[in-house]
Structures are given as structure tokens and as C-alpha cells.
Enzyme design. Structure first.
Site, PDB file in Angstrom:
ATOM      1  N   GLN A  79      -4.417  -1.940   9.557  1.00  0.00           N
ATOM      2  CA  GLN A  79      -4.262  -3.263   8.960  1.00  0.00           C
ATOM      3  C   GLN A  79      -4.826  -4.352   9.879  1.00  0.00           C
ATOM      4  OE1 GLN A  79      -3.070  -3.988   5.817  1.00  0.00           O
ATOM      5  NE2 GLN A  79      -3.741  -6.058   6.282  1.00  0.00           N
ATOM      6  N   LYS A 115       0.828  -1.203   0.000  1.00  0.00           N
ATOM      7  CA  LYS A 115       0.000   0.000   0.000  1.00  0.00           C
ATOM      8  C   LYS A 115       0.865   1.257   0.000  1.00  0.00           C
ATOM      9  CE  LYS A 115      -3.689  -2.643   2.069  1.00  0.00           C
ATOM     10  NZ  LYS A 115      -4.248  -3.219   3.293  1.00  0.00           N
ATOM     11  N   ASP A 123     -11.108   3.064   3.882  1.00  0.00           N
ATOM     12  CA  ASP A 123     -11.165   1.608   3.737  1.00  0.00           C
ATOM     13  C   ASP A 123     -12.586   1.084   3.948  1.00  0.00           C
ATOM     14  OD1 ASP A 123      -9.812  -0.753   3.137  1.00  0.00           O
ATOM     15  OD2 ASP A 123      -9.327  -1.196   5.223  1.00  0.00           O
TER      16      ASP A 123
END
Length: 284
Positions: free
Chosen positions: A98, A54, A121
């Protein structure tokens, strides 16, 4: 009928190229480039790889990144403090925590601490609630990536029977809602659904999102179905038995190279939207 491969790698690059051009234009106009913050708690090797990918993708399109690595022993309170700092930083446009976090972390509390305007996200309960009510927000990246793939190849779900196999809150459930928003008739199934082969045999669109290798068998699938496989299991296997089913489909996503590459591109795209101070545009 010739099955058409849905090339997520190709579309992902197309999206990244567009993002890079838009960032160039923003910077040329005197504005700062969008910036994504990534938080990694602990030393899980797969998570380290995903975060590095990312960060690398951010740099490739001219986007800023702040990578935060916290020790395995981090407490929920310490993680929430980091998220609060990022929420308050006007130079941070998106925050990614994450998954998975170490077991002592209240992961849901941490996700929900992310400011809605920085939840690029699409993982907070508030984002999920807005999606379910048809209110603009940021979308979970993998489902939105599948929607963009369908749009790119002219696949219109309106009036079609869609079956989503898998009910996770960041994949199966939101994908079912997005397909419903696009006027498909959706059945949301999972590993405990009875008569699953019969249900799938009626589907025009099948989404594999259950996390079990080749769980959806080729002989359950009717000719001409659209196959969207969001699974990625050991041995480069998806959740659909693509190796045998692709020839009878109208469109299909390969594994790898289908849905996977779209996820990071959508993350970057929604970070750009945040920098431009708006949510993800409506699907219609």
C-alpha cells in the site's frame, strides 16, 4: 445526443461475480483458492481504509488474503525481508504494497522487490517496461479498469485522438501506452503543458489523471467526447469538471462510482490470473 454514464460500480460487481464463480470451480477441482497478500506500513488512516476494503473484497469472492501490518518505524531492509518471504510462499499469488510508505522507506526498491509473477498491482519497473514493449504482464489496476470500462460499453479508441492529463508511472503513463496499444493517437499532457485547453478541445477521449480537482474545464471539451475521470479529490470531485461537462459528452464516468470501483476488481482479477499461472490477456 444523450450522454451515457459508464457505471464502474455495476461492471465491478459483474467482474467480482465472475471471479467468485471461477474460484468456486478451482476449489471444486481440488485446487486452493487464489491468495492476495497486502502490506501496510504505518498507520495512515486512508491507507488503512484502502487495505481493509481490499481484504473485504477478497473474502467476498472467496479469495484468500494475508494482511500484514508493519510499524511506522519499519526500515527498508525489514520491509524487503517481508516481501522476500511472500515471494517465496507458493500459496501467495499476488502482493500489494500500500502506497504511501513512511518517508524512511525506499518505496521504489520495495515495489521492485515484488516478484513479476506476483505483481498483480502492476507497480514494478519490470512490469512497466514489459507494458511499454507490448509484452504480456500484469497491468496497473486503474488504467486497466478504464480499458475494461471502454470495452464493456463498446468504446473503440482505434483512430481516435486521446488526451491523457497526468503522467504518473502507475496511471497517466501506462494509460497512454494502453490507448496507444489500442490504436488511438495519444497526447500525454500534464499540469505544465502549454495550450492545454486547445489540445483538449481536439480530443475524442479525455483521461483525467492529474490529481487536481476539476482541472480539466468543461468549456475545453468538444461535444461528443468520452470522459474518463480517474481523479478523486476532496468533496467527491474528479479531475474533470464533470458536473458541467457530462451533458456534452458521449460517455462519462461519474465521481464516485466510475473508475474507482474498477481498481479493486482488477486487482482481484489479476490475482486470479496469477493463480491460473498466466499474465493479463492481450487487449486486442
Amino acid at each position: 445526443m444523450t450522454a451515457i454514464l459508464l457505471d464502474g460500480k455495476k461492471l465491478s460487481q459483474k467482474i467480482k461475480d465472475t471471479i467468485a464463480e471461477e474460484i468456486k470451480a478451482l476449489v471444486a477441482s481440488g485446487k486452493k483458492a487464489p491468495k492476495l497478500a497486502t502490506i501496510l506500513v504505518g498507520t495512515d488512516p486512508a491507507s488503512e481504509t484502502y487495505v481493509s476494503m481490499k481484504v473485504k473484497s477478497c473474502h467476498a469472492v472467496g479469495m484468500g488474503s494475508e494482511k500484514i501490518v508493519l510499524p511506522q518505524t519499519t526500515t527498508t531492509e525489514e520491509l524487503l525481508s517481508v516481501i522476500d518471504r511472500l515471494n517465496a510462499d507458493p500459496e501467495i499469488h499476488g502482493i500489494l504494497l500500500q502506497h504511501p510508505c513512511p518517508p524512511q522507506i525506499d518505496e521504489r526498491a520495495a515495489f521492485d522487490r515484488i516478484d513479476l509473477k506476483k505483481d498483480v498491482d502492476g507497480v514494478t519497473t519490470l512490469s512497466f517496461g514489459k507494458l511499454s514493449m507490448g509484452v504480456e504482464t500484469y497491468l496497473p489496476c486503474t488504467p486497466y479498469g478504464m480499458v475494461l470500462l471502454m470495452k464493456e460499453y463498446g468504446i473503440n479508441p482505434e483512430g481516435k485522438n486521446a488526451v491523457v492529463v497526468g503522467r504518473s508511472p502507475i496511471l497517466g503513463k501506462p494509460m497512454a501506452m494502453l490507448l496507444t496499444e489500442m490504436n488511438a493517437t495519444v497526447t500525454l499532457c500534464h499540469s505544465k503543458t502549454k495550450n492545454l485547453p486547445e489540445i483538449i478541445s481536439q480530443a475524442d477521449i479525455i483521461v483525467g489523471a492529474v490529481g487536481k480537482p476539476e482541472f480539466v474545464k468543461a468549456d475545453w471539451i468538444k461535444p461528443g467526447a468520452v470522459l474518463l475521470d480517474a481523479g478523486y479529490n476532496p468533496g467527491n470531485l474528479g479531475d474533470i469538471e464533470i458536473s458541467k461537462a457530462w451533458e456534452k459528452s458521449s460517455y462519462y464516468t461519474p465521481v464516485p462510482g466510475g473508475v474507482g470501483p474498477m481498481t479493486i476488481s482488477v486487482l482481484l482479477l489479476q490475482t486470479l490470473y496469477s493463480a491460473k499461472d498466466h499474465f493479463t490477456p492481450p487487449l486486442k
